[in-house]
Design an enzyme around this catalytic site. Structure first.
Site, PDB file in Angstrom:
ATOM      1  CG  HIS A   1      -9.730   0.107  18.425  1.00  0.00           C
ATOM      2  ND1 HIS A   1     -10.627  -0.035  17.395  1.00  0.00           N
ATOM      3  CD2 HIS A   1      -8.500   0.211  17.841  1.00  0.00           C
ATOM      4  CE1 HIS A   1      -9.983  -0.016  16.245  1.00  0.00           C
ATOM      5  NE2 HIS A   1      -8.684   0.126  16.484  1.00  0.00           N
TER       6      HIS A   1
ATOM      7  CG  HIS B   1     -10.623   7.036  21.117  1.00  0.00           C
ATOM      8  ND1 HIS B   1     -11.711   7.536  20.446  1.00  0.00           N
ATOM      9  CD2 HIS B   1     -10.246   5.905  20.444  1.00  0.00           C
ATOM     10  CE1 HIS B   1     -11.989   6.748  19.416  1.00  0.00           C
ATOM     11  NE2 HIS B   1     -11.111   5.762  19.382  1.00  0.00           N
TER      12      HIS B   1
END
Length: 262
Positions: free
Chosen positions: A155, A214
């Site tokens: 992303h 993340h």
């Protein structure tokens, strides 16, 4: 149509400015670092945007390159043909999308391979009990396991690259002037608004990734890949003769190149 034109006028005054192209990369880096720091030190409470099944993530981010490709294709074709009237030049400029597709494919493949070769299959999300018999992420998930490896943020990479690419291509609007009677007016106006909205979605979801998902190193590598992909094309390769070229500008190529050095 009047509301659409007002929205397009507002976007011309923001995303098309040279300052936006110059400072957006730094803004993305700063927001990624700040969001990651917030995630580690004082995590935000769960929200709709922290759910991976939210509408923006499922229907936009998951297919971010498809959205970017499908909107930039007619935008580049119409604006470049309007300015130059040369089909050959338009085709040359459209090849930027082929380059972008290659970058997307190569980078995501690299990320997938890194996660595969650094990962192992575990019995629980707490990373307990290694299942040595499962040698791939797909096989691990099929058997109810949990794969854990170094998962570079796709992303962070793709949203960075797409947002910067759109802003670069929209710089052509400095030269595009159409009135209501022009045959391309409605199409270009609609595409400008759509691309502007898409850019804001990409930036918003980039921020959500920084805050909710993340770890820092995974987002740093993802963002770095996005920045290198953007600068390697628009900052280094495209100003050269044998390339897809930059968006048409009335100013000289040297001035365009200098803007990257400031």
């Amino acid at each position: 149509m009047e509301h659409l034109e007002r929205c397009e006028w507002l976007l011309r005054g923001t995303l098309v400015r040279a300052a936006v192209r110059r400072y957006l990369p730094w803004a993305l880096v700063a927001s990624m670092l700040a969001g990651s720091l917030l995630k580690e030190l004082s995590p935000l409470p769960e929200s709709y945007l922290s759910n991976k099944r939210n509408v923006l993530n499922v229907y936009f981010v998951k297919v971010a390159w498809a959205w970017t490709f499908c909107l930039l294709l007619p935008f580049i074709a119409l604006t470049n043909y309007h300015l130059t009237g040369k089909a050959g030049l338009v085709l040359r400029r459209l090849s930027t999308l082929l380059v972008g597709t290659a970058i997307w494919y190569i980078c995501t493949s690299i990320f997938s391979n890194i996660e595969h070769y650094t990962g192992s299959c575990y019995q629980s999300p707490a990373l307990e009990g290694v299942r040595k018999e499962h040698q791939s992420k797909q096989q691990c998930h099929q058997e109810g396991g949990f794969w854990h490896g170094f998962d570079i943020s796709g992303h962070s990479f793709l949203l960075t690259f797409c947002a910067l690419m759109i802003v670069e291509e929209m710089s052509v609007l400095h030269e595009v002037k159409t009135d209501r009677s022009h045959c391309l007016h409605t199409a270009i106006t609609t595409l400008v608004v759509a691309l502007g909205i898409l850019t804001f979605i990409w930036v918003l979801m980039f921020l959500c990734t920084a805050v909710y998902f993340h770890n820092l190193s995974q987002k740093v590598f993802g963002t770095l890949f996005g920045l290198l992909s953007w600068y390697g094309t628009y900052g280094f390769w495209y100003p050269k003769a044998f390339s897809p070229g930059l968006p048409p500008q009335s100013c000289s190529l040297n001035l365009k190149q200098d803007s990257y050095k400031k």
